[in-house]
Design an enzyme around this catalytic site. Structure first.
Site, PDB file in Angstrom:
ATOM      1  N   SER A  37     -66.695 -32.889   3.048  1.00 60.71           N
ATOM      2  CA  SER A  37     -66.739 -34.220   3.652  1.00 60.71           C
ATOM      3  C   SER A  37     -68.157 -34.621   4.014  1.00 60.71           C
ATOM      4  CB  SER A  37     -65.871 -34.276   4.912  1.00 60.71           C
ATOM      5  OG  SER A  37     -64.515 -34.163   4.579  1.00 60.71           O
TER       6      SER A  37
ATOM      7  N   SER B  93     -63.719 -25.845   4.147  1.00 60.21           N
ATOM      8  CA  SER B  93     -63.976 -26.551   2.886  1.00 60.21           C
ATOM      9  C   SER B  93     -63.964 -28.048   3.079  1.00 60.21           C
ATOM     10  CB  SER B  93     -62.930 -26.173   1.841  1.00 60.21           C
ATOM     11  OG  SER B  93     -62.994 -24.804   1.576  1.00 60.21           O
ATOM     12  N   GLU B  94     -62.949 -28.536   3.783  1.00 59.90           N
ATOM     13  CA  GLU B  94     -62.847 -29.975   4.071  1.00 59.90           C
ATOM     14  C   GLU B  94     -64.073 -30.462   4.832  1.00 59.90           C
ATOM     15  OE1 GLU B  94     -60.588 -32.545   3.792  1.00 59.90           O
ATOM     16  OE2 GLU B  94     -58.840 -31.576   2.944  1.00 59.90           O
ATOM     17  N   GLY B  95     -64.484 -29.689   5.824  1.00 59.04           N
ATOM     18  CA  GLY B  95     -65.633 -30.087   6.629  1.00 59.04           C
ATOM     19  C   GLY B  95     -66.913 -30.162   5.819  1.00 59.04           C
TER      20      GLY B  95
END
Length: 130
Positions: A54, A49-51
């Site tokens: 971002s 999710s972060e990747g």
């Protein structure tokens, strides 16, 4: 085809689409990303999710520096070992200082579902020389 960042590659995640409106890709749940119970580890969902968020936030901000400030995850059903999981991140709000992104995970069996809201802050900091 765009490439995933190194942590995503470690789990075999392949990025399929990167635009201002959507970042998506898929991976297969393997032993390396499972809990001892043979289901997808929640930390892997967080990392992916972060990747994705971002990448999308960086593009939507006009390629400014960004930093995650909040991550809220709801694992509604488990993804089992061997399943193929599709993840898609879309911006909900793209403001001057804060962006909010919604990430949805689905598996090929449609039993697994995970919803994630991610909030980003645009960093207006000069990058110093070392």
């Amino acid at each position: 085809m765009p490439e995933a960042d190194e942590p995503l590659k470690a789990f075999g995640f392949g990025v399929e689409l990167v635009t201002r409106e959507c970042v998506s890709g898929r991976f297969r749940v393997t032993e390396i990303c499972c809990q001892p119970f043979k289901v997808l580890h929640g930390g892997v969902s967080s990392l992916i999710s972060e990747g994705l968020a971002s990448m999308g936030a960086h593009i939507a901000s006009g390629f400014q520096r960004i930093a995650g400030i909040e991550l809220n995850i709801n694992h509604l059903r488990a993804a089992a070992l061997g399943e193929h999981v599709y993840a898609q991140a879309k911006p909900i709000t793209v403001g001057r200082r804060v962006q909010v992104c919604f990430i949805l995970f689905n598996a090929d069996t449609y039993d697994y579902k995970c919803t994630i809201n991610m909030q980003y802050c645009l960093l207006m900091l000069a990058i110093g020389k070392s």
